[in-house]
Design a protein around this motif. Structure first.
Motif, PDB file in Angstrom:
ATOM      1  N   ASP A 206       0.840  -1.192   0.000  1.00  0.00           N
ATOM      2  CA  ASP A 206       0.000   0.000   0.000  1.00  0.00           C
ATOM      3  C   ASP A 206       0.881   1.250   0.000  1.00  0.00           C
ATOM      4  N   SER A 208       1.478   3.922  -2.925  1.00  0.00           N
ATOM      5  CA  SER A 208       0.884   4.073  -4.245  1.00  0.00           C
ATOM      6  C   SER A 208       1.903   4.069  -5.378  1.00  0.00           C
ATOM      7  N   PHE A 257      -3.155  -5.627   2.903  1.00  0.00           N
ATOM      8  CA  PHE A 257      -2.145  -4.831   2.206  1.00  0.00           C
ATOM      9  C   PHE A 257      -1.085  -4.467   3.234  1.00  0.00           C
ATOM     10  N   LYS A 259       2.267  -1.904   4.434  1.00  0.00           N
ATOM     11  CA  LYS A 259       2.878  -0.605   4.232  1.00  0.00           C
ATOM     12  C   LYS A 259       4.312  -0.589   4.718  1.00  0.00           C
ATOM     13  N   TRP A 418      -5.829   5.638  -6.097  1.00  0.00           N
ATOM     14  CA  TRP A 418      -5.279   4.638  -5.172  1.00  0.00           C
ATOM     15  C   TRP A 418      -6.056   4.652  -3.853  1.00  0.00           C
ATOM     16  N   ILE A 422      -8.133   1.577  -1.991  1.00  0.00           N
ATOM     17  CA  ILE A 422      -7.994   1.124  -0.604  1.00  0.00           C
ATOM     18  C   ILE A 422      -9.334   1.170   0.122  1.00  0.00           C
TER      19      ILE A 422
ATOM     20  N   ARG B 215      -6.582   0.358  10.295  1.00  0.00           N
ATOM     21  CA  ARG B 215      -5.507  -0.018   9.389  1.00  0.00           C
ATOM     22  C   ARG B 215      -4.911  -1.381   9.759  1.00  0.00           C
ATOM     23  N   SER B 220      -5.281  -3.073   6.277  1.00  0.00           N
ATOM     24  CA  SER B 220      -5.419  -1.973   5.306  1.00  0.00           C
ATOM     25  C   SER B 220      -6.523  -2.198   4.286  1.00  0.00           C
ATOM     26  N   GLN B 221      -7.402  -3.166   4.528  1.00  0.00           N
ATOM     27  CA  GLN B 221      -8.416  -3.437   3.493  1.00  0.00           C
ATOM     28  C   GLN B 221      -9.702  -2.664   3.685  1.00  0.00           C
ATOM     29  N   ASN B 231      -3.875   8.817   4.941  1.00  0.00           N
ATOM     30  CA  ASN B 231      -3.311   8.601   3.600  1.00  0.00           C
ATOM     31  C   ASN B 231      -2.891   9.916   2.960  1.00  0.00           C
TER      32      ASN B 231
END
Lengths: 424, 269
Positions: A206, A208, A257, A259, A418, A422, B215, B220-221, B231
Motif C-alpha cells: 500500500d 501508491s 495490504f 505498508k 489509489w 484502498i 488499518r 489496510s483493506q 493517507n
C-alpha cells in the motif's frame, strides 16, 4: 548484570561547560584553514535501506569524517529534500524522486571528473545500457535523471555531460515473493498474483507509487492492458488498472495490504499470505526464521529501483571536498561489499569484489552455486552450500528489468484513485 | 485558562480550516482560497461510503461496549458489597491500560490469524475443519479490537453514576413489589443516563477519529475517515487532509449535539 554508573551533573559544572560551549559558538576562532578533514561532520538522511550505522562507523575509521545519519520513510525523504535544504549536507534519495526534488534547487550537480571510479560505474547509470545490446526499460530509468547540462543546470540531459545529479549507491530488481512450500507448483508470471487459486492469500503493498507499478506488471502479464509506458500512465490506463484490482479486492483476492517492511515479513512468515509484492531484505528476514521463501523471477521481468546520494546546494569549501572524499570512499568497495552481501547491488561492482570472498562473489554477483554457507554481514545464515541465488547472476537479473520506479505526470490523479482502491 | 484553550484548541482548528482551502503540489502546499478540496471530497462516492463505514463501526462498537460496560458496572456497583472489593476489582479493569493500546490491538493479530491460537483451538476441538478466514483482517476483527480497547470508557462513567444512586430508591422499589427487572428498567437505567451518555460520547468520538486500529486490524483493506486523512498526510496532501478533517469534525459535533439533546448532562450531574 552491569550497572550503569550514575553521572551527576552539578549545577556548577553544567554552567561551566555550557558557558564554554556558548563562548565557542559565539566567538568562532578564525582557524578554518587549520581545520582538517577529520573534524568535519556531514549530515546525511535517507531511507532505512542504506542509512546504515555500519557505514558511518567505517567512514569515521577510514576518513575521519563524522556522518550523522537520519533514517526516514520514502515520503518524508522526498519532503525533506524538497523543503528543508538547510537540514542536510548529503541526500540519499531514489532516482525517481529526482524529478520532484531537482527543480527545488536544493541540490548541486557533481563534477564527474572528481569521481575516481566514474569510468567503472555500471552502464545503467551512465548511458542507460547494462550491456551495449540492452534495451532501456520503461519508467524513470536512472540515466534519464542522472545528468544536468552544467554546474548550475536545472534541466536533465540525455547524455553523459560530466555533471551528475546523484551518485548511484544501491539498487536492485524487485519481484514477487512466494512461499514455495504452501504453493507447491512453479510460479512464472506476474499474473499469478490475481490467480483465484490464491484467493485470500495474496497481498500487495500500500505505497501508491510502487504499488501501481506492481499492478501494471500484473495487468500486462494477464494480457488485459497494453501500456504505452508503465512509468507514465494515462488517466485511462490508471482507471483500467485500478478497476481490475478493485474487482479482485471485492472478490476477496487479498488477505491484507502492507505498508511497512515488518508487516510484509509477518504476513509471509505466518502463512497469512503465500504470494505478494516484497522487497529483497524482507525475503532474507523470512528465510532467517527458517521459513522457505523465494524471490521469484518472473518471465515478464523485474520492477527495479535505484538510490543515490546528492550534494546539498549549501555545501562548499572544506565540506564539499569532504563530501567528494566520502563519495569516492563509498565507491571504493567496502560499502559495495557490505551492500552486496545483503543482496543489493553496488554502483561499481568490481571494486566490491575485493571485499567479498570468492564464494560470496560467486553467489551474489555471478549467480553461481555457493560452495559454502552464505551469511549476511550481520551474521545470519542466508543460504547453505550448493544453493543458487533466486534469479541468477547480476546480468540475468538487472538485464531483465521491465520497468523502473517512477513519478508519473498524472501522479495526483493516480494517488486519488489509489485511495479509492484502498477504500473500495 | 482562556489562553490555553485559545492557543491549543481554537488556534489549531482555525489553522486546519484555513489550510483546507489551500492548494498542494507534489511536495509543498501554497496559500489560496479555493474549494477544490471540498469539491473533490463531496464529488467522490468513496467519501460517502467511507463515512457510512465510519458510522457503522461507531454504532456497532457503541452497542457492544454499552451492553458489556453496563453489565460490568452493574456487577461492580450492586453485586459487590464491600467498598474495598469494589475498588480492587475496578482497578483490575484498568490493568490492561498499563500497556500501549497499539500493543493490545496488535496482539490480536497472531491470535486470530489463519494459523493462530483461535483457529488451531477450534480445529483441535473439532468445531471447524478449515481455519476461519473472517477472524482476521475483516470488519469482525476491527470491531473486536474497538470493543476491547474502548469498553472501559463505558464502564467508568456508568459505574460512577451507579455509585451515586441512593440505595434507598432501590429498596423502595422492591418494597413496592417491583421485580429486579422492573427496578433495573424503571429506576437504575434512568438514573444512569448521564453516565451512559458520557460513555457514549467517549466511544463514538474515539471510534470516529481512529485510523490505526482500522488499518492494522483490517490489514489496510477497510477504510474509515481517519484513514483517508492519514493517507493524504502521508502523501503530503495536507490541504485535502484538512478538508476531510473539517468535515469529520463537523459530523462528530452534530452527533454529539444530537446526543446532548437527549440528556441534559449538566442538569443530571
Amino acid at each position: 548484570m552491569t550497572s550503569v554508573p550514575k553521572i551527576r551533573y552539578s549545577r556548577r559544572s553544567l554552567l561551566k561547560t555550557g558557558g564554554a560551549a556558548l563562548a565557542a559558538s559565539a566567538l568562532p576562532a578564525p582557524m578554518v584553514w587549520g581545520q582538517s578533514i577529520r573534524d568535519i561532520t556531514l549530515r546525511q538522511f535517507g531511507t532505512g535501506v542504506s542509512n546504515l550505522n555500519e557505514v558511518a562507523t567505517k567512514v569515521k575509521e577510514d576518513l575521519g569524517i563524522t556522518l550523522e545519519m537520519t533514517a526516514l520513510d520514502t515520503d518524508s525523504v522526498t519532503q525533506r529534500a524538497a523543503t528543508q535544504p538547510d537540514s542536510f549536507d548529503i541526500a540519499d534519495i531514489e532516482y525517481f524522486v529526482c524529478k520532484k526534488v531537482w527543480p527545488s534547487g536544493n541540490l548541486q550537480a557533481m563534477d564527474a571528473s572528481r569521481i575516481t571510479n566514474y569510468d567503472k560505474i555500471v552502464g545503467i547509470f551512465r548511458d542507460g545500457k547494462l550491456t551495449p545490446e540492452s534495451t532501456i526499460a520503461q519508467g524513470t530509468a536512472p540515466h534519464t535523471v542522472g545528468f544536468v547540462e552544467g554546474p548550475g543546470g536545472t534541466e536533465f540531459v540525455n547524455n553523459e555531460s560530466g555533471w551528475m545529479t546523484l551518485i548511484p549507491t544501491i539498487y536492485n530488481a524487485d519481484t514477487l515473493g512466494i512461499r514455495p512450500d504452501l504453493i507447491g507448483r512453479p510460479i512464472e508470471s506476474w499474473s499469478e498474483l490475481l490467480n483465484s487459486e490464491f484467493a485470500g492469500k495474496a497481498s500487495i503493498l500500500d505505497i501508491s507509487s510502487i504499488g501501481i507499478m506492481d499492478m501494471a506488471m500484473v495487468c500486462e502479464a494477464m494480457g488485459e492492458i497494453q501500456y504505452g509506458d508503465k512509468g507514465n500512465m494515462t488517466r485511462d490506463e490508471i482507471d483500467r488498472t485500478i478497476a481490475i484490482f478493485t474487482e479482485a479486492k471485492q472478490n476477496g483476492q487479498f488477505r491484507a495490504f502492507w505498508k511497512t517492511f515488518d508487516e510484509s515479513v509477518n504476513l509471509m512468515a505466518s502463512g497469512e499470505v503465500v504470494i505478494q509484492s516484497m522487497w529483497s531484505p524482507a525475503i532474507t528476514a523470512v528465510r532467517s526464521r527458517g521459513i522457505p521463501c523465494v524471490y521469484q523471477p518472473l518471465r515478464e521481468g523485474y520492477r527495479s529501483w535505484g538510490g543515490g546520494i546528492g550534494l546539498s546546494a549549501n555545501l562548499s569549501g572544506m565540506e564539499l571536498d569532504a563530501a567528494y572524499d566520502y563519495i569516492n570512499w563509498y565507491l571504493s568497495g567496502w560499502v559495495g561489499g557490505f551492500l552486496m552481501r545483503q543482496g543489493y547491488y553496488s554502483a561499481v561492482p568490481e571494486t566490491s569484489k575485493d571485499f567479498m570472498s570468492e564464494n560470496e562473489w560467486g553467489y551474489w554477483f555471478e549467480g553461481k552455486e555457493s560452495t559454502d554457507d552464505i551469511t549476511s554481514p550481520f551474521g545470519d545464515k542466508l543460504a547453505g552450500a550448493g544453493e543458487v541465488r533466486d534469479g541468477g547472476s547480476f546480468y540475468d537479473r538487472m538485464g531483465a528489468v521491465a520497468c523502473w520506479n517512477s513519478v508519473m505526470e498524472e501522479n495526483q490523479y493516480m494517488v486519488r484513485k489509489w485511495n479509492e482502491f484502498i477504500a473500495a | 485558562m482562556a489562553a490555553v484553550l485559545l492557543s491549543f484548541l481554537v488556534a489549531p482548528i482555525v489553522m486546519i480550516v484555513i489550510v483546507s482551502f489551500w492548494g498542494a503540489t507534489e511536495y509543498s502546499i501554497y496559500p489560496a482560497f479555493q474549494f477544490d478540496n471540498y469539491e473533490f471530497l463531496f464529488g467522490s462516492s468513496v467519501t460517502y461510503r467511507v463515512f457510512l463505514n465510519t458510522f457503522k463501526y461507531a454504532l456497532i462498537t457503541w452497542a457492544f461496549t454499552l451492553v458489556i460496560g453496563f453489565t460490568v458496572a452493574y456487577y461492580l456497583a450492586f453485586e459487590i458489597r464491600s467498598l474495598k472489593w469494589q475498588i480492587a476489582l475496578f482497578l483490575l479493569c484498568t490493568i490492561p491500560f498499563w500497556t500501549s493500546n497499539i500493543i493490545r490491538m496488535i496482539s490480536w493479530i497472531p491470535f486470530l490469524g489463519r494459523n493462530g491460537l483461535a483457529n488451531s483451538t477450534l480445529i483441535s476441538w473439532g468445531v471447524i475443519d478449515e481455519p476461519l478466514e473472517w477472524l482476521l483482517f475483516s470488519d469482525f476483527s476491527v470491531i473486536l479490537a474497538f470493543v476491547h480497547l474502548y469498553t472501559l470508557f463505558m464502564v467508568v462513567p456508568i459505574f460512577n453514576t451507579m455509585m451515586r444512586i441512593d440505595r434507598a430508591l432501590i429498596e423502595a422499589a422492591r418494597d413496592q413489589g417491583a421485580s429486579a427487572w422492573q427496578s433495573l428498567t424503571h429506576v437504575i437505567i434512568p438514573l444512569c443516563k448521564p453516565g451512559i451518555m458520557i460513555g457514549t460520547i467517549f466511544v463514538t468520538t474515539l471510534v470516529m477519529g481512529d485510523f490505526i486500529t482500522v488499518r492494522f486490524m483490517s490489514g489496510s483493506q477497510r477504510a474509515n475517515v481517519g484513514r483517508l486523512i492519514s493517507n493524504d498526510i502521508n502523501l503530503l496532501q495536507y490541504p485535502s487532509a484538512s478538508a476531510t478533517a473539517v468535515v469529520l469534525l463537523i459530523t462528530v459535533l452534530i452527533v454529539i449535539g444530537l446526543l446532548l439533546r437527549l440528556v441534559d448532562i449538566r442538569k443530571e450531574l
